[in-house]
Design a protein around this motif. Sequence first.
Motif, short mmCIF file in Angstrom:
data_model
loop_
_atom_site.label_atom_id
_atom_site.label_comp_id
_atom_site.label_asym_id
_atom_site.label_seq_id
_atom_site.Cartn_x
_atom_site.Cartn_y
_atom_site.Cartn_z
N ASP A 80 14.21 21.90 54.75
CA ASP A 80 13.67 20.95 53.77
C ASP A 80 13.03 21.68 52.60
OD1 ASP A 80 14.49 18.82 55.30
OD2 ASP A 80 12.52 18.38 56.15
N GLN A 81 12.29 22.74 52.91
CA GLN A 81 11.64 23.50 51.85
C GLN A 81 12.66 24.16 50.93
OE1 GLN A 81 9.10 26.19 53.98
NE2 GLN A 81 7.71 24.57 54.68
N ALA A 107 12.56 15.88 45.22
CA ALA A 107 12.24 17.20 45.76
C ALA A 107 10.87 17.20 46.44
CB ALA A 107 12.26 18.25 44.65
N TYR A 108 9.90 16.55 45.80
CA TYR A 108 8.55 16.51 46.37
C TYR A 108 8.53 15.73 47.68
CZ TYR A 108 3.48 15.97 46.58
OH TYR A 108 2.17 16.00 46.99
N ARG A 109 9.32 14.68 47.76
CA ARG A 109 9.35 13.91 49.00
C ARG A 109 10.10 14.63 50.11
NH1 ARG A 109 10.18 7.80 46.44
NH2 ARG A 109 8.00 7.58 45.74
N LEU A 110 11.03 15.51 49.74
CA LEU A 110 11.69 16.33 50.75
C LEU A 110 10.69 17.29 51.38
CD1 LEU A 110 15.07 17.27 49.04
CD2 LEU A 110 14.83 16.13 51.25
N ALA A 776 19.12 8.30 49.00
CA ALA A 776 17.79 7.69 49.08
C ALA A 776 17.11 7.84 47.73
CB ALA A 776 16.96 8.36 50.18
N PRO A 777 17.51 7.06 46.74
CA PRO A 777 16.94 7.20 45.39
C PRO A 777 15.42 7.02 45.43
CG PRO A 777 18.09 5.10 45.60
CD PRO A 777 18.43 5.91 46.81
#
Length: 782
Positions: A80-81, A107-110, A776-777
């Motif tokens: 994920d990172q 990206a931040y939510r990943l 997942a927009p």
Amino acid sequence: PGEGTAAGRAGRSPGGGISDVEREFLEASRHRGRRRSLIARGAIASLTALVLVAAAGAVVALVRGGQASGRAAEAAAQRDQALSRQVAASANAARDTSLGAQLALAAYRLSATPEARGALLGSLSRPAGGRMIGHTAPVQQVAYRRDGRVAVTASGDSTARLWNVTDPLRPASLGVVKGHTGGVAAAAFSPDGRVLATGSADGTARLWDVSDTAAPRALATLKGHEDEVGSLAFSPKGDVLATASRDGSMRLWDVAEPARARQVAVRDQETGPARVAYSPDGSMVALTSAAGTVTLLDVLTPARPASLAVLTSGQGGVRGVTFAPNGLHLATSSGTGAVELWDITAAKLVGTARGHGDPVDDIAFSPDGGVLASASADATVGLWSVADPQAPELVASLAGFPDAVTGVAFSPNGRHLATSSADGIARLWNAADAARVAPRARLARHTGAVGALAIDKAGRVLATASDDRTVRLWDVSDPAVSTPQSTLTGHTGHVTAAAFSPDGRRLLTASLDRTARLWDVADPVAPKQLGTLTGHTDGVRTAAYSADGRMVVTTGRDGRTLLWNVADPAAPQRVAALGQSDARVSAAVFRPDGRVVAVGSGTSSVRLWDVSTPAEPRDLGSFAAHTGGVLDLGFSRDGKKLATASSDGGARLWDVSRPQSPKRLADLPGHTAGVSAVAFGPDDRTLVTASRDATLRIWNVVTPARPALWAVFSGRDVVRDVEFGPDGTVLASASGTAAQLWGLNVEQAAANVCEASGTSITRAEWSRYVPGRPYAPPCTAD
């Protein structure tokens, strides 16, 4: 009985005990009991052992299972990172700022990596337009219906599309206009909004009934041009349509009855393409040519257009034309990127707006006439203040496009701007305040590189120092608005430094003209020069105030570091020189208590001086700070820590609580080019490093020996200076010819992405930038 008695007597032991048989039986019984006991004990022991083995196996299995699960979770987190960093890099690289903002949030939510956090926060500093997606070829032009509720886009895919823009944040597709056999190059609504005119590469213009926006209906085809019809305009009354073509001609059509439209006049020119615009009162038409002329025609009698004047541009072919709402001025755009303003009454050029690096194909005035928007092939839209037509000034630039901008149109209420682009997407922008195009402003009115900046103690005024020999003062009390207050002139060389006095009433500036100057900025709108510090024999590199505002330290190209008494700013006095001349001296700063000065050098060293008695500075010693030259340094607010920046790409933290014996606390790695500036946050919990690699890195230094990277901001230009605002919520950096404000509130950034971006990221975009993850927009319609 006697025998029985005798026999019984024979089986007993003497003295009347148990018989031998009985004894044998009892012994056998006892033996069997002992044997059964041993067997039982063995069985129990075996069962116990088995239970213990099983339990141990279960524990081992559980531990191994937990370890495997932990390793799997760790591996998933690492994936994920890695993906988060990859998506964040794509977000920073995206020239479509709406797409970039949505990628940053994804990206931040990943994973909340420093790179993703920086990309998300960085979106606050970039204007983003709500996207209108649907065309499959470049969008050539955009126009509003007079009520502002519907917009039209014309595209090279041979269609025009109608959009519901009642909610500008969520534009919705309506009907599609189909029928042209070539790309649609122009579109315009009639004043009553019931008829749409389109011009096409097929050489025709067409009229459409769009009273039902979901089902446009063809009314008429206007034939006569011999090449693409790239411009058209309705008269204010709506009864005449002007069309202009690449064939150089303009035609006027009677469209009072659209279904029976007829040509009433034609005006031929030798050079095309031509553009056309109606004056607000309908009495004139402006017709452009590739030869650089604009002909003003009297069209009060449409069948007999008569020439009133010819304006000749010095910029070559005229690519766009529009009248100001007051009808007194005309704007034209050119292939050189210049936009010219004309006084119609005097028929002369009165002002020129320069700033675009490529041709400007379309221009539009705001409804109040105060702002002019220009669409350029350099992939930007310029917003110009034209309150004074003789001195147009760039207020803001919209740079959220991956390709050339082809068209612009203000909404009738002036609150939004619609743009069309060669990337096939139209966009809606908030234009209610031309100076407020993003939550964090870009301060961009210098004509030379900005090398230094300073923020006053109240956080209301920011000073930018530039190679253009000026210093500008800005009101940044609202960080979303770039409001210039004044320009300080007088230096005759590049201005290299700026610093506010602790009370914010004075400003110190340094220049390569060998001087530093003191200014009264108590009223930032009307600054006054107070005094000049002369004594350096070459350019002055840096200048800084002491905490009480009575002392100043300067460094110069002449190798000297000088202390000045500025208690009387009109008569500054040189007090002392710190040490021998060092041709590579780079920066000097006071410790917050004013008793110590740190001096950095290109020799990689830092030297500390006791200046508690300014006239008699005392050398406290030096230390090798880096392997490269020291470019900047800064004390923490408590004076116990010193941050240093180096040309070797590193930054370091030092414990200087005992100045005679400084100790290295930590390295701050990651930059790939020289670190040009460092600054502590107001609470000493945060440190920012700025680099020539075009990035800012924000560090959590609560534990100075173990700094943790919190966010990475990426830009496109070398960052030369950086400062925190006094409350720590705003960061300012200097790069290119501007200063940029940055936000540090992640929640605000996330909310802003979905408020400004319009149509969500598409499935195709998601698959390209976030591979291997379900669609997942980050922003979805309510």
